[in-house]
Design an enzyme around this catalytic site. Structure first.
Site, short mmCIF file in Angstrom:
data_model
loop_
_atom_site.label_atom_id
_atom_site.label_comp_id
_atom_site.label_asym_id
_atom_site.label_seq_id
_atom_site.Cartn_x
_atom_site.Cartn_y
_atom_site.Cartn_z
CD GLU A 342 -11.40 -22.84 -3.16
OE1 GLU A 342 -11.90 -22.83 -2.04
OE2 GLU A 342 -10.38 -23.49 -3.44
C1 NGO Z 1 -12.61 -26.84 -2.01
C2 NGO Z 1 -11.42 -26.33 -2.77
C3 NGO Z 1 -10.23 -27.27 -2.69
C4 NGO Z 1 -10.00 -27.73 -1.26
C5 NGO Z 1 -11.27 -28.37 -0.73
C6 NGO Z 1 -11.10 -28.83 0.70
C7 NGO Z 1 -12.96 -27.11 -4.20
C8 NGO Z 1 -13.67 -27.48 -5.43
N1 NGO Z 1 -11.96 -26.28 -4.12
O1 NGO Z 1 -13.26 -27.66 -3.01
O2 NGO Z 1 -9.09 -26.60 -3.17
O3 NGO Z 1 -8.96 -28.67 -1.24
O4 NGO Z 1 -12.36 -27.49 -0.79
O5 NGO Z 1 -12.24 -29.39 1.25
#
Ligand code: NGO
Length: 525
Positions: A342
């Site tokens: 992200e």
């Molecule tokens: C995503 C995000 C995390 C969040 C999570 C919540 C990943 C790999 N990055 O998973 O920062 O906490 O969702 O479900």
């Protein structure tokens, strides 16, 4: 033969602790026990009721360990303790081959077919034999025997009652896991979890024969592991957590202690330092890590994607080298997880170059890199592992990953709500009741070479989880479903049977004081 017995048994077994082993009584009446299939999770590869009389564990049963390995002795001790709690008998330890009622635990290096984690259990009248090629196999076999015992094995329930014989059905189990990677992740960054909390989480993994604990040690909201060269990461960046409550961090000694606790349960700790995004805690601790030279305020919200290390500045790589170096030296396991998820503030070329440079740093410190599935388009070393999580990630790109761990959010994320009424958790990937967590095949999600798929992992993110009670509620029963996907053969995958076996675990989990979700699709016993 020498028999060693503790004093507690004298109390419990009315003075019968140092008992002579008895030969099976010829012509004794057959016990009228109809053996029912034991309800085990994860399901063993092969389990066969052999139909003979049950094995009775009583005052004269001894435990005989034919291996000097400390881990094997520990497994034998655990087993003796579970039996004591369930029966009131503290079994004596024999040091030479006994012939009477006995539990025999032995490592046999010649049993190649059992593999590095497999084991065999043979229960006959008068004898239970647990054999494996390795101490790990003995540990997993002991977990299986634990599930064959009544749930009262899990706590001090019978202390003031009469000792009573335990009967185990005559059977043969030959078992080995489907996948080498059977993991769970705990996000200790969004909310901090103490060393004791993490130990408890390790215990839940061990009960289900899982062998990887991935710790998400840093994020926007907090930095949780002390780094000697960058002390403010924890002194400043460790103070906060989601919602503004006080955070916390592990000293290097505490981290080392956790690794040892996990290792005794054959669980490898996988440390994650998330980068270049999810780094506000680091950025707010050190101004020089920011492109504009200014430290942002600490962050205690739950938005994602806004933070990034300054990827064009050399100081960033000195920082990463120090952090990876210190953590690599503290971590005996072969892995280092660099996050990589992200990142919304970098151009794709910047991101790729960053991943490839970090990969070299991780390699230099002797570790194999893992990253979330955004890293898949970068040029990856053959040892690098991609952790699949985005349900809409490009299948073709994933298929080219050198190695893969399967953690699809819409199946394996333990922080997704079970149903619309679940008070805790998120729902961006959908609702995940236990059937959804169980009913998929890790081998069928991408068209990768089968050997590229190392296994499965269930991530537990903690934006909405403030303490261990919350974490338990979201983890179980789904953790057991993911553990079974990682361990049990695909050919025996069957939701209708699984939910019955799962329901049989409820009493044990209650005895352990676990705050689990009583998913209505399961008939809880
Ligand atoms: C995503 C995000 C995390 C969040 C999570 C919540 C990943 C790999 N990055 O998973 O920062 O906490 O969702 O479900």
């Amino acid at each position: 033969m020498r028999i060693v017995a503790g004093t507690l048994a004298v109390l419990l077994a009315g003075g019968a602790a140092v008992a002579k082993p008895q030969a099976p009584q010829p012509g004794a009446p057959a016990a009228s026990v109809t053996a029912t299939m034991p309800e085990l999770v994860p399901l063993p590869e092969r389990l066969e009721l052999t139909g003979g009389e049950p094995f009775a564990i009583g005052a004269s049963t001894v435990v005989y360990v034919t291996s000097g390995d400390a881990a094997v002795s520990r497994a034998a001790r655990d087993l003796t303790e579970w039996i004591r709690r369930a029966s009131g008998f503290l079994l004596a330890t024999a040091t030479a081959g006994p012939t009477g009622s006995r539990i025999q635990i032995g490592v046999d290096a010649a049993r190649q077919e059992l593999g590095p984690e497999g084991y065999e259990i043979a229960i006959e009248p008068g004898r239970l034999a647990l054999t494996a090629r390795t101490a790990a196999g003995i540990f997993y076999g002991a977990q299986t025997i634990r599930q064959l015992l009544p749930y009262t094995a899990e706590y001090e329930a019978l202390l003031f009652q009469q000792p009573r014989e335990l009967k185990l059905p005559a059977l043969r189990i030959t078992d080995a896991p489907r996948y080498p990677w059977r993991g769970a992740m705990l996000d200790v960054a969004r909310h901090f979890f103490t060393v004791d909390d993490v130990r408890r989480f390790v215990d839940l993994l061990a009960l289900h024969k899982m062998n990887r604990l991935h710790l998400h040690l840093s994020d926007d909201q907090g930095w949780r592991i002390a780094i000697r060269r960058w002390k403010d990461l924890t002194l400043k960046g460790g103070r906060t957590e989601v919602g503004g409550t006080p955070g916390g961090f592990y000293t290097q000694a505490q981290y080392t202690e956790l690794i040892a606790y996990a290792a005794e349960r054959f669980i490898t700790v996988v440390p994650e330092i998330d980068m270049p995004g999810h780094t506000n805690a680091a950025l707010s601790s050190y101004a020089e890590l920011n492109c504009n030279g200014q430290a942002p305020a600490p962050f205690t919200g739950t938005e994602v994607g806004f933070s990034s290390l300054c990827v064009e500045e050399e100081v960033t790589y000195r920082f990463i080298d120090d952090v990876v170096g210190e953590i690599a030296r503290l971590t005996p396991g072969p892995y280092f997880h660099m996050g990589g998820d992200e990142v919304k503030t970098l151009k794709p070329e910047q991101y790729r170059a960053f991943v490839e440079r970090v990969q070299k740093i991780v390699q230099k410190h002797g570790k194999e890199m893992i990253g979330w599935d955004e890293i898949a388009p970068a040029t990856l070393l053959p040892t690098t592992i991609v952790q699949h999580w985005r349900p809409d990630a490009d299948r073709a790109t994933l298929a080219r990953a050198p190695r893969l761990i399967m953690s699809p959010a819409d199946r394996s994320y333990l922080d997704m709500k079970y149903d619309a009424d679940t008070a805790l958790g998120l729902r961006w990937a959908g609702l995940v009741p236990v059937k959804t967590a169980y009913d998929w095949d890790p081998a069928a999600l991408v068209d990768a070479r089968p050997e590229a798929i190392l296994g499965v992992e269930a991530p537990l993110w903690s934006e909405t989880l403030a303490n261990m009670r919350d974490a338990e509620f979201m983890a179980l029963p789904r953790l057991a479903a993911i553990a079974e996907l990682g361990w049990s053969p695909r050919a025996q995958h069957d939701w209708e049977r699984f939910r019955v076996r799962l329901g049989a675990q409820g009493a044990r989990w209650s005895a352990l004081g676990i705050n689990f979700y009583r998913d209505p699709a399961v008939t809880w016993k």
